[in-house]
Scaffold this motif. Structure first.
Motif, mmCIF file in Angstrom:
data_model
loop_
_atom_site.group_PDB
_atom_site.id
_atom_site.type_symbol
_atom_site.label_atom_id
_atom_site.label_comp_id
_atom_site.label_asym_id
_atom_site.label_seq_id
_atom_site.Cartn_x
_atom_site.Cartn_y
_atom_site.Cartn_z
ATOM 1 N N UNK A 5 16.319 46.230 78.339
ATOM 2 C CA UNK A 5 17.222 45.696 77.320
ATOM 3 C C UNK A 5 18.641 46.138 77.625
ATOM 4 N N UNK A 6 19.573 45.521 76.930
ATOM 5 C CA UNK A 6 20.934 46.034 76.848
ATOM 6 C C UNK A 6 20.967 46.905 75.593
ATOM 7 N N UNK A 7 21.485 48.103 75.728
ATOM 8 C CA UNK A 7 21.534 49.019 74.582
ATOM 9 C C UNK A 7 22.985 49.380 74.304
ATOM 10 N N UNK A 8 23.401 49.172 73.061
ATOM 11 C CA UNK A 8 24.768 49.480 72.664
ATOM 12 C C UNK A 8 24.767 50.695 71.750
ATOM 13 N N UNK A 9 25.611 51.652 72.107
ATOM 14 C CA UNK A 9 25.805 52.871 71.330
ATOM 15 C C UNK A 9 27.163 52.761 70.643
ATOM 16 N N UNK A 56 21.795 49.843 69.084
ATOM 17 C CA UNK A 56 21.283 48.482 68.949
ATOM 18 C C UNK A 56 20.817 47.952 70.288
ATOM 19 N N UNK A 57 19.813 47.100 70.258
ATOM 20 C CA UNK A 57 19.235 46.547 71.484
ATOM 21 C C UNK A 57 19.381 45.038 71.490
ATOM 22 N N UNK A 58 19.644 44.486 72.652
ATOM 23 C CA UNK A 58 19.733 43.036 72.819
ATOM 24 C C UNK A 58 18.953 42.642 74.061
ATOM 25 N N UNK A 59 18.489 41.405 74.060
ATOM 26 C CA UNK A 59 17.783 40.848 75.223
ATOM 27 C C UNK A 59 16.575 41.688 75.634
ATOM 28 N N UNK A 60 15.873 42.227 74.645
ATOM 29 C CA UNK A 60 14.700 43.059 74.908
ATOM 30 C C UNK A 60 13.565 42.220 75.470
#
Length: 142
Positions: A88-92, A71-75
């Motif tokens: 972006x911030x990427x969450x695995x 998932x990506x945030x703040x793209x």
């Protein structure tokens, strides 16, 4: 135009889908043959698609029955005629074979894309984790 409709947004959506499917071919297709990667794990850099493909193969095989949700945030992105940049911030998140969330970590991601022969490909990718100054340990969440 929404961020999802940009070359960066479409590339990251395809990245998430390829990782979740553990599809090495789809993953590697996102990258230029001469890609240069600064990854956060185990190796200083990867030069060229063959090295990056080998990394993805090992990663996906190591998952066994688990999958990874990305998932990506703040793209954010900036798009030119033939180059694009995004971060972006990427969450695995590791997902068990029964659908349970096992663990998660968040990296910082920057990517540079170039359009060649009408197709956007990643030519540079850089992931990082901030370091806690007291412990010297990586910070895995925002």
């Amino acid at each position: 135009m929404s961020i999802e409709d940009t070359p960066v947004g479409r590339t990251l959506a395809a990245y998430a889908a390829a990782v979740n499917a553990k599809d090495v071919d789809a993953f590697a297709a996102l990258y230029d043959d001469d890609v240069h990667i600064f990854d956060s794990w185990g190796q200083w850099q990867y030069s060229g698609i063959d090295e990056w493909r080998a990394m993805a193969t090992g990663w996906f095989e190591s998952l066994g029955d688990e999958t990874v949700e990305v998932g990506f945030a703040d793209l954010r992105s900036t798009i030119g005629d033939d180059v694009a940049f995004g971060h972006a911030a990427v969450t695995f998140t590791g997902i068990s074979a029964t659908g349970e969330r096992q663990r998660a970590m968040t990296n910082r991601l920057s990517i540079g894309l170039q359009r060649k022969d009408g197709a956007w490909r990643v030519v540079h990718e850089h992931t990082s984790l901030p370091i806690d100054l007291e412990s010297g340990s990586a910070i895995f969440s925002r």
